[in-house]
Design a protein around this motif. Structure first.
Motif, short mmCIF file in Angstrom:
data_model
loop_
_atom_site.label_atom_id
_atom_site.label_comp_id
_atom_site.label_asym_id
_atom_site.label_seq_id
_atom_site.Cartn_x
_atom_site.Cartn_y
_atom_site.Cartn_z
N ILE A 27 -14.78 2.47 -15.68
CA ILE A 27 -15.43 2.81 -14.41
C ILE A 27 -16.86 3.26 -14.66
O ILE A 27 -17.79 2.89 -13.91
CB ILE A 27 -14.63 3.92 -13.70
CG1 ILE A 27 -13.26 3.38 -13.27
CG2 ILE A 27 -15.39 4.45 -12.49
CD1 ILE A 27 -12.34 4.39 -12.67
N HIS A 28 -17.06 4.04 -15.71
CA HIS A 28 -18.41 4.50 -16.04
C HIS A 28 -19.32 3.32 -16.36
O HIS A 28 -20.48 3.28 -15.91
CB HIS A 28 -18.36 5.44 -17.24
CG HIS A 28 -19.69 5.93 -17.69
ND1 HIS A 28 -20.40 6.90 -16.99
CD2 HIS A 28 -20.48 5.58 -18.75
CE1 HIS A 28 -21.56 7.11 -17.61
NE2 HIS A 28 -21.63 6.33 -18.67
N ASN A 29 -18.80 2.34 -17.06
CA ASN A 29 -19.60 1.18 -17.44
C ASN A 29 -19.94 0.30 -16.24
O ASN A 29 -20.98 -0.36 -16.22
CB ASN A 29 -18.87 0.35 -18.50
CG ASN A 29 -18.81 1.06 -19.84
OD1 ASN A 29 -19.65 1.90 -20.15
ND2 ASN A 29 -17.81 0.72 -20.64
N ILE A 30 -19.06 0.31 -15.21
CA ILE A 30 -19.35 -0.44 -14.00
C ILE A 30 -20.53 0.18 -13.26
O ILE A 30 -21.32 -0.48 -12.60
CB ILE A 30 -18.11 -0.48 -13.08
CG1 ILE A 30 -17.01 -1.33 -13.74
CG2 ILE A 30 -18.45 -1.06 -11.71
CD1 ILE A 30 -15.70 -1.30 -13.00
N ILE A 51 0.83 -1.21 0.00
CA ILE A 51 0.00 0.00 0.00
C ILE A 51 0.87 1.25 0.00
O ILE A 51 0.62 2.21 -0.75
CB ILE A 51 -0.94 0.00 1.23
CG1 ILE A 51 -1.96 -1.13 1.11
CG2 ILE A 51 -1.65 1.35 1.36
CD1 ILE A 51 -2.80 -1.33 2.35
N ALA A 52 1.90 1.26 0.85
CA ALA A 52 2.78 2.43 0.95
C ALA A 52 3.51 2.69 -0.37
O ALA A 52 3.61 3.84 -0.82
CB ALA A 52 3.78 2.23 2.09
N VAL A 53 4.00 1.64 -1.01
CA VAL A 53 4.71 1.80 -2.28
C VAL A 53 3.75 2.27 -3.36
O VAL A 53 4.10 3.11 -4.21
CB VAL A 53 5.39 0.48 -2.70
CG1 VAL A 53 5.93 0.57 -4.13
CG2 VAL A 53 6.53 0.15 -1.74
N ALA A 77 -6.29 10.11 -15.64
CA ALA A 77 -6.10 8.67 -15.43
C ALA A 77 -5.36 8.41 -14.13
O ALA A 77 -5.69 7.46 -13.39
CB ALA A 77 -5.34 8.07 -16.61
N LEU A 78 -4.37 9.23 -13.82
CA LEU A 78 -3.63 9.06 -12.57
C LEU A 78 -4.52 9.32 -11.37
O LEU A 78 -4.46 8.59 -10.37
CB LEU A 78 -2.43 10.01 -12.54
CG LEU A 78 -1.59 9.98 -11.24
CD1 LEU A 78 -1.03 8.59 -10.98
CD2 LEU A 78 -0.47 11.01 -11.30
N THR A 91 -9.33 5.14 -6.95
CA THR A 91 -9.97 3.82 -7.06
C THR A 91 -9.01 2.68 -6.75
O THR A 91 -9.45 1.55 -6.56
CB THR A 91 -10.52 3.59 -8.48
OG1 THR A 91 -9.44 3.50 -9.42
CG2 THR A 91 -11.44 4.73 -8.88
N THR A 92 -7.70 2.97 -6.69
CA THR A 92 -6.64 1.96 -6.49
C THR A 92 -6.68 0.89 -7.58
O THR A 92 -6.29 -0.26 -7.35
CB THR A 92 -6.72 1.30 -5.09
OG1 THR A 92 -7.88 0.48 -5.01
CG2 THR A 92 -6.73 2.35 -3.99
#
Length: 305
Positions: free
Chosen positions: A300-303, A112-114, A284-285, A291-292
């Motif tokens: 994401i929109h389609n989800i 997670i930290a990296v 995108a970043l 969202t990780t």
């Protein structure tokens, strides 16, 4: 009794030696524990922020050592570079811990930290000026005033004087922000027009406050009145506050307002970050950060999120 004192002395010496070794390992070498290393970094990050120390409150009793109550963060271009160097240093240290030497929970913590550091480094290297220090919701001109009126404590004369010390640093803090704003301008990055409109209105309203209506003054006067100080001390403090407002706070706000008017003709006619240089990559970043995942905006929109 002598034997007891002898062994007690040995025990103290041993504890001091172990403490020196532990601190030396923690600060000057690769720490023995990943958890302790990350804990140290969190503590150092708090110590580097006078505002964070004030938010915590627990170190206010040691202000005679830290002097944090008389300071505010002043961040310019040099600070951005130092933050990037520090992020790379922390990442390098984390990667030096072999996964096989860590517990399952430590491996998760490391991952997670990296992940967070990779995103921080990428944004600092590719998009250092894609955020707006001046905005109508969380701009520095709003955050500093809110911090002073809502967070800075005034429980005694010393903290009242520290309040004034902080006001005397407003112009320096805003000058640091202007360094970043100038670099942002050189990169061709400007906020949307509606942000200019709101921020100019907010800065103008602050500068047009009557002396007694200024929130920085109104809160200060109310709080020192609650201390029930003698008239001479109270008047001296208010006079020093008024001087700080005139010589530091208002000139600082004036610098920001001048910059906003100067760059108003270049205001972005679009609202989305896609319109900024390399805006799609920056978007995108940000999706990755929030969202990780590596999902695209369309995915994401389609989800349906």
């Amino acid at each position: 009794m002598k034997k007891f004192l002898k062994w007690f002395g040995y025990s103290v010496a041993l504890l001091v030696t172990l403490g020196v070794f532990y601190l030396g390992n923690l600060f000057f070498m690769k720490p023995l524990s990943l958890d302790h290393y990350l804990g140290k970094e969190v503590v150092l990050e708090f110590l580097d922020s006078p505002e964070a120390l004030t938010y915590m409150g627990i170190v206010d009793g040691f202000n005679w050592i830290t002097r944090h109550q008389s300071k505010i963060s002043i961040s310019g271009l040099e600070d951005l570079e130092e933050d990037l160097i520090e992020a790379k240093k922390v990442k390098s240290m984390l990667l030096s811990f072999k996964d096989t030497s860590l517990t399952q929970q430590q491996n998760i913590t490391k991952k997670i930290a990296v992940f967070d550091l990779n995103n921080t480094i990428e944004e600092a290297e590719k998009f250092p000026y894609h955020n707006f220090p001046l905005n109508q919701i969380g701009g520095i001109h709003l955050n500093l005033v809110e911090f002073m009126t809502d967070i800075h404590p005034i429980r005694n004369v010393q903290e009242a004087e520290a309040y004034i010390d902080r006001l005397n640093l407003f112009d320096d803090s805003f000058k640091g922000t202007l360094e970043i704003l100038d670099a942002q301008r050189e990169a061709g990055i400007y906020p949307p027009k509606f942000v200019f409109d709101h921020v100019i209105r907010q800065l103008t309203e602050f500068l047009n406050y009557k002396k007694e209506e200024n929130p920085l003054r109104e809160v200060f006067v109310r709080k020192i009145k609650e201390l029930e100080l003698d008239a001479e001390t109270s008047q001296d403090l208010v006079s020093k506050l008024d001087l700080a407002l005139e010589e530091s706070v208002k000139p600082g706000f004036g610098l920001l307002l001048g910059f906003m008017y100067e760059t108003l003709p270049q205001a972005n006619i679009h609202d989305g970050v896609w319109s900024l240089p390399n805006g799609d990559d920056f978007y995108a970043l940000r999706l990755k950060v929030y969202t990780t995942t590596n999902y695209s905006a369309e995915e994401i929109h389609n989800i349906g999120l």
